[in-house]
Design a protein around this motif. Structure first.
Motif, PDB file in Angstrom:
ATOM      1  N   ARG A 153       0.838  -1.200   0.000  1.00 58.89           N
ATOM      2  CA  ARG A 153       0.000   0.000   0.000  1.00 58.89           C
ATOM      3  C   ARG A 153       0.869   1.244   0.000  1.00 58.89           C
ATOM      4  N   GLN A 154       0.580   2.140  -0.940  1.00 61.71           N
ATOM      5  CA  GLN A 154       1.305   3.407  -1.046  1.00 61.71           C
ATOM      6  C   GLN A 154       0.342   4.555  -0.833  1.00 61.71           C
ATOM      7  N   HIS A 155       0.771   5.537  -0.031  1.00 64.49           N
ATOM      8  CA  HIS A 155      -0.062   6.683   0.322  1.00 64.49           C
ATOM      9  C   HIS A 155       0.545   7.951  -0.267  1.00 64.49           C
ATOM     10  N   PHE A 156      -0.272   8.733  -0.992  1.00 70.96           N
ATOM     11  CA  PHE A 156       0.186   9.972  -1.611  1.00 70.96           C
ATOM     12  C   PHE A 156      -0.723  11.114  -1.131  1.00 70.96           C
ATOM     13  N   SER A 157      -0.126  12.143  -0.580  1.00 73.10           N
ATOM     14  CA  SER A 157      -0.894  13.266  -0.025  1.00 73.10           C
ATOM     15  C   SER A 157      -0.838  14.480  -0.953  1.00 73.10           C
ATOM     16  N   ASN A 158      -1.741  15.437  -0.708  1.00 75.45           N
ATOM     17  CA  ASN A 158      -1.816  16.677  -1.483  1.00 75.45           C
ATOM     18  C   ASN A 158      -1.971  16.422  -2.986  1.00 75.45           C
ATOM     19  N   VAL A 159      -2.803  15.443  -3.329  1.00 77.79           N
ATOM     20  CA  VAL A 159      -3.059  15.124  -4.738  1.00 77.79           C
ATOM     21  C   VAL A 159      -4.194  16.008  -5.243  1.00 77.79           C
ATOM     22  N   ARG A 160      -4.008  16.590  -6.407  1.00 80.04           N
ATOM     23  CA  ARG A 160      -5.061  17.415  -7.001  1.00 80.04           C
ATOM     24  C   ARG A 160      -6.215  16.542  -7.479  1.00 80.04           C
ATOM     25  N   HIS A 161      -7.418  16.923  -7.137  1.00 78.77           N
ATOM     26  CA  HIS A 161      -8.639  16.249  -7.600  1.00 78.77           C
ATOM     27  C   HIS A 161      -8.477  14.720  -7.566  1.00 78.77           C
ATOM     28  N   PRO A 162      -8.304  14.161  -6.383  1.00 82.87           N
ATOM     29  CA  PRO A 162      -7.991  12.733  -6.279  1.00 82.87           C
ATOM     30  C   PRO A 162      -9.048  11.809  -6.883  1.00 82.87           C
ATOM     31  N   SER A 163     -10.325  12.201  -6.849  1.00 86.26           N
ATOM     32  CA  SER A 163     -11.351  11.337  -7.441  1.00 86.26           C
ATOM     33  C   SER A 163     -11.181  11.253  -8.950  1.00 86.26           C
ATOM     34  N   ALA A 164     -10.813  12.371  -9.592  1.00 85.76           N
ATOM     35  CA  ALA A 164     -10.567  12.355 -11.035  1.00 85.76           C
ATOM     36  C   ALA A 164      -9.328  11.529 -11.363  1.00 85.76           C
TER      37      ALA A 164
END
Length: 221
Positions: free
Chosen positions: A140-151
């Motif tokens: 499992r990899q976690h990425f923060s501050n992603v723009r528009h994560p649902s898109a």
């Protein structure tokens, strides 16, 4: 959805042959919030200190503080501009680091699940966290501050599906080539079986698919 990188793009020389970039993202602008808010507060207090005689003794410390916060903001910008979250037609790539570089690459065919997390405020500003579960050592990899994560999540799933379709197209093309070779005469069916075995070793055919196709070819001998 084409990528919306605003600064330094991901180097195309690092792509594989016939691999294209779909998304190339830097962190959301909220990444700048901590140093920016602190800098604004320090400037406001500093302006008050420079105009008020009763707190003149704070002018030098506040000046040093403002310089330090400017340096923090500059360092934050360097981190932002050197961080890329990239979705290609073959894999997911995450690279970051100002002085030393660190990177993660996840082939699309190893991605199991992609989900995102957003607080109420993050939904308002269009930011959030993305979590990717994959097979193998990555886990499992976690990425923060992603723009528009649902898109981004939707785009990753679209590329996974497109990647699977290309894989099946290659299998179909190989099978068609084998059938054409089969009209060439003696020895062609063993050659087709060897080709199918190569596809099995590459993971393009399952054991059951290989066994069924092999039996069909043997029945024709």
């Amino acid at each position: 959805m084409q990528g919306y990188a605003d600064a330094v793009p991901f180097p195309r020389k690092l792509l594989n042959e016939s691999e294209d970039i779909v998304l190339d993202l830097h962190p959301h602008w909220w990444f700048f919030a901590p140093p920016l808010l602190a800098l604004i507060a320090a400037i406001v207090v500093g302006l008050l200190a420079f105009t008020a005689t009763d707190i003149a003794a704070l002018q030098v410390p506040l000046g040093i503080l403002i310089l330090g916060l400017l340096a923090w903001f500059g360092w934050r910008y360097l981190r932002w501009v050197t961080t890329n979250f990239v979705v290609t037609t073959d894999r997911l790539i995450y690279r970051h680091g100002v002085l030393s570089k660190h990177g993660i690459e996840i082939p699309l065919d190893r991605v199991n699940t992609v989900f995102f997390r957003q607080s109420v405020f993050e939904r308002m500003v269009g930011s959030g966290d993305l979590v990717i579960e994959s097979a193998g050592e990555m886990g499992r990899q976690h990425f923060s501050n992603v723009r528009h994560p649902s898109a981004v999540q939707n785009e990753v799933y679209r590329q996974i599906e497109a990647n699977e379709n290309r894989k099946f197209d290659r299998v179909g093309a190989s099978a068609a080539a084998g059938q054409s070779a089969g009209a060439g005469g003696e020895g062609s069916i063993p050659e087709q079986i060897r080709q199918l075995d190569e596809l099995r070793k590459q993971g393009l055919l399952t054991e059951q698919e290989f066994a069924d196709k092999k039996q069909q070819l043997l029945d024709r001998m």
